[in-house]
Design an enzyme around this catalytic site. Structure first.
Site, mmCIF file in Angstrom:
data_model
loop_
_atom_site.group_PDB
_atom_site.id
_atom_site.type_symbol
_atom_site.label_atom_id
_atom_site.label_comp_id
_atom_site.label_asym_id
_atom_site.label_seq_id
_atom_site.Cartn_x
_atom_site.Cartn_y
_atom_site.Cartn_z
ATOM 1 N N THR A 75 58.113 113.535 29.756
ATOM 2 C CA THR A 75 59.136 112.339 30.170
ATOM 3 C C THR A 75 58.873 111.262 28.527
ATOM 4 O O THR A 75 57.958 111.066 28.483
ATOM 5 C CB THR A 75 57.895 112.001 30.536
ATOM 6 O OG1 THR A 75 57.995 112.579 32.233
ATOM 7 C CG2 THR A 75 58.017 110.950 32.195
ATOM 8 N N LYS A 82 63.930 110.819 35.973
ATOM 9 C CA LYS A 82 62.682 111.805 35.988
ATOM 10 C C LYS A 82 62.270 109.473 35.681
ATOM 11 O O LYS A 82 60.814 109.541 36.659
ATOM 12 C CB LYS A 82 62.105 112.317 34.882
ATOM 13 C CG LYS A 82 60.523 112.211 34.478
ATOM 14 C CD LYS A 82 60.547 113.290 35.497
ATOM 15 C CE LYS A 82 59.262 113.449 35.748
ATOM 16 N NZ LYS A 82 57.807 113.849 34.445
ATOM 17 N N LYS A 135 50.689 106.438 30.585
ATOM 18 C CA LYS A 135 52.216 106.272 30.021
ATOM 19 C C LYS A 135 53.661 105.871 30.073
ATOM 20 O O LYS A 135 54.117 105.205 30.250
ATOM 21 C CB LYS A 135 51.805 107.889 29.071
ATOM 22 C CG LYS A 135 53.278 108.310 28.453
ATOM 23 C CD LYS A 135 52.803 110.277 28.119
ATOM 24 C CE LYS A 135 52.841 110.578 29.092
ATOM 25 N NZ LYS A 135 54.104 111.217 29.807
#
Lengths: 314, 314
Positions: free
Chosen positions: A106, A182, A250
């Site tokens: 990601t 995503k 994150k």
């Protein structure tokens, strides 16, 4: 009169860089589908585990990649992906011309675009291919993959993608599009977990029967995929990590950085990120992301299942 | 040898106070089920509409309630519910002993508890029975009802509840519990709409194909009931109100007030409420709640379907 049916995937060599819970499952799925799979991980124990399975191991990323048609990179973020490609013993200089690099970490779409350009300059293909579905779907070869890249990149990657994914979204030819999809999913997933924990612990604070709350909400307009999936952890008082708080520290951090640079306000994301940061700061970073419920309980004195000891020690 | 099968609901008189989109559907559903239904609304046109349907109308709440076994109150909030009960021409002094007051407005549980005590002091029953499902489910008699109250209250109310609900959650004997469950649902619903609009407009800002975003997200872990239900409005650029921004200004306001009085932090709810307030302040209060997407577009220059004119006039 008998026909010999060739497995079209036999002879295709796939390298997997990063043999964590996702990467190992993806490596095993490709092996099961007939690809010749060689794995690398910075933790040699992870490589040993794959070799014990009957897979092949490599000592460096470059060593894994040198004969590969497909290199699947399943590391934590964009910086690690860049190191896998261009760092010491990186794969970029070892890959053969025309091979494809499948980037599944990601990351910010702008990072995916930059990596794609550097890879293309070496006559290699780049597929921007983030994954969704968790470790169990990785193990069963039933991931959702949100992919973008050139037709050649898709063609070369297809045997690997077919082995790893139940659902492959082909989102166009520009690197960065897969990453952007995503991040939209992560924005929603991260906010929904925080909302679920805010609501469930608020119900506890009011003394409601939490099993009943779960039953009513999952049948009502307040439901989300994450509420339904994560709140059983809270009901059981079990915060063993399936997906950790730090993942959303994150990922919502990436969303917030992207949004800031595009002058786009994300007040829900920002509020959720603060809660993940607080949970991490309070020592729960490596616990399950449903630990936000414990954070809300600590901040309010609400009583949750399995937290008697923690309350008493406050 | 023939049997006469009596409809057990025949002869039961139900009053409905509040004939808006929810109340009218509930009145019609009870009438269809064989109850004798009399309706009242502060807007006489709403009463006329129900009378044109073949229903009976009343000139005051007290007039509607005086022979009723069941009084269903479907107004906007706790203050209006109190006025229906105890204001001028209120139902409380008109209801016959042993009748049940079904309170379906969304309100703070403490308000429901206080009203319940005042109603019980008059030898009337009180059922705390918020509803979920929207106007179409109200019309078809398929609402979800989250109810709490005494066994006698449930018994007396049952023919009406059966006529109005597909799903009846019986949540205990204490008034306030039904209201608390409804507020938990509203917290989640309100946050999820805001998150959906934050995510979808962010996707637009990045130039993603929004129909594709809808397809991918509804099949991914980022999905919610509200994302799936509301985002088609954004894709169509159609903000005609099915449920208005002001509903969540009200409901998340109640959640925030409850949480503040219980010393419980609700950062996600608070962030979402600010966006509903901003949408209302910007003139969209009576538009569909998916109008938060338009607010995000105004705040970021993102382009959404159907908003060309608005952008140009900025």
């Amino acid at each position: 009169m008998s026909e010999i049916v060739e497995n079209p995937r036999r002879g295709i060599v796939a390298a997997v860089i990063g043999l964590g819970s996702m990467g190992l499952g993806m490596a095993r799925s490709m092996k099961r589908a007939g690809l010749d799979v060689v794995g690398f991980d910075v933790a040699s124990a992870a490589v040993d585990r794959f070799v014990a399975d009957g897979g092949r191991g490599a000592a460096t990323p470059a060593g894994a990649a040198e004969n590969a048609d497909v290199v699947v990179c399943v590391v934590v973020n964009g910086a690690q992906t860049e190191a896998v490609l261009f760092g010491a013993d990186g794969v970029a200089s070892a890959m053969k011309t025309g091979a494809v690099f499948i980037s599944s970490a990601t990351m910010d779409p702008s990072v995916a675009r930059a990596l794609s350009q550097r890879v293309a300059a070496l006559d290699l293909h780049y597929l921007d291919a983030p994954i969704s579905g968790g470790a169990s779907k990785a193990a069963s070869g039933e991931l959702t993959i949100m992919a973008s890249g050139s037709a050649r990149a898709f063609d070369t990657a297809r045997p690997a993608l077919d082995a790893m994914a139940a659902k492959l979204y082909e989102l166009g030819d520009a690197a960065g599009t897969g990453a952007a999809f995503k991040m939209i999913n992560q924005l929603l997933a991260g906010v929904h977990i925080a909302a679920a924990c805010e609501a469930m612990t608020f119900a506890a604070k009011q003394g409601l029967d939490l099993a009943r709350v779960y039953e009513v909400i999952t049948a009502s307009a307040g439901n989300s995929w994450m509420f339904e999936n994560r709140m059983p952890h809270v009901l059981a008082g079990d915060y063993a990590p399936l997906s950790a708080i730090e993942i959303f520290v994150k990922d919502l951090g990436i969303v917030q950085d992207m949004a800031r640079s595009e002058r786009y306000p994300v007040p829900l994301t920002a509020a959720a990120l603060q809660m993940y940061l607080a949970a991490s700061g309070a020592g729960m970073g490596r616990d399950d992301d449903s630990s936000l419920a414990r954070l809300y309980a600590q901040l309010s004195g609400a009583e949750l299942p399995g937290l008697i000891g923690e309350r008493q020690s406050r």
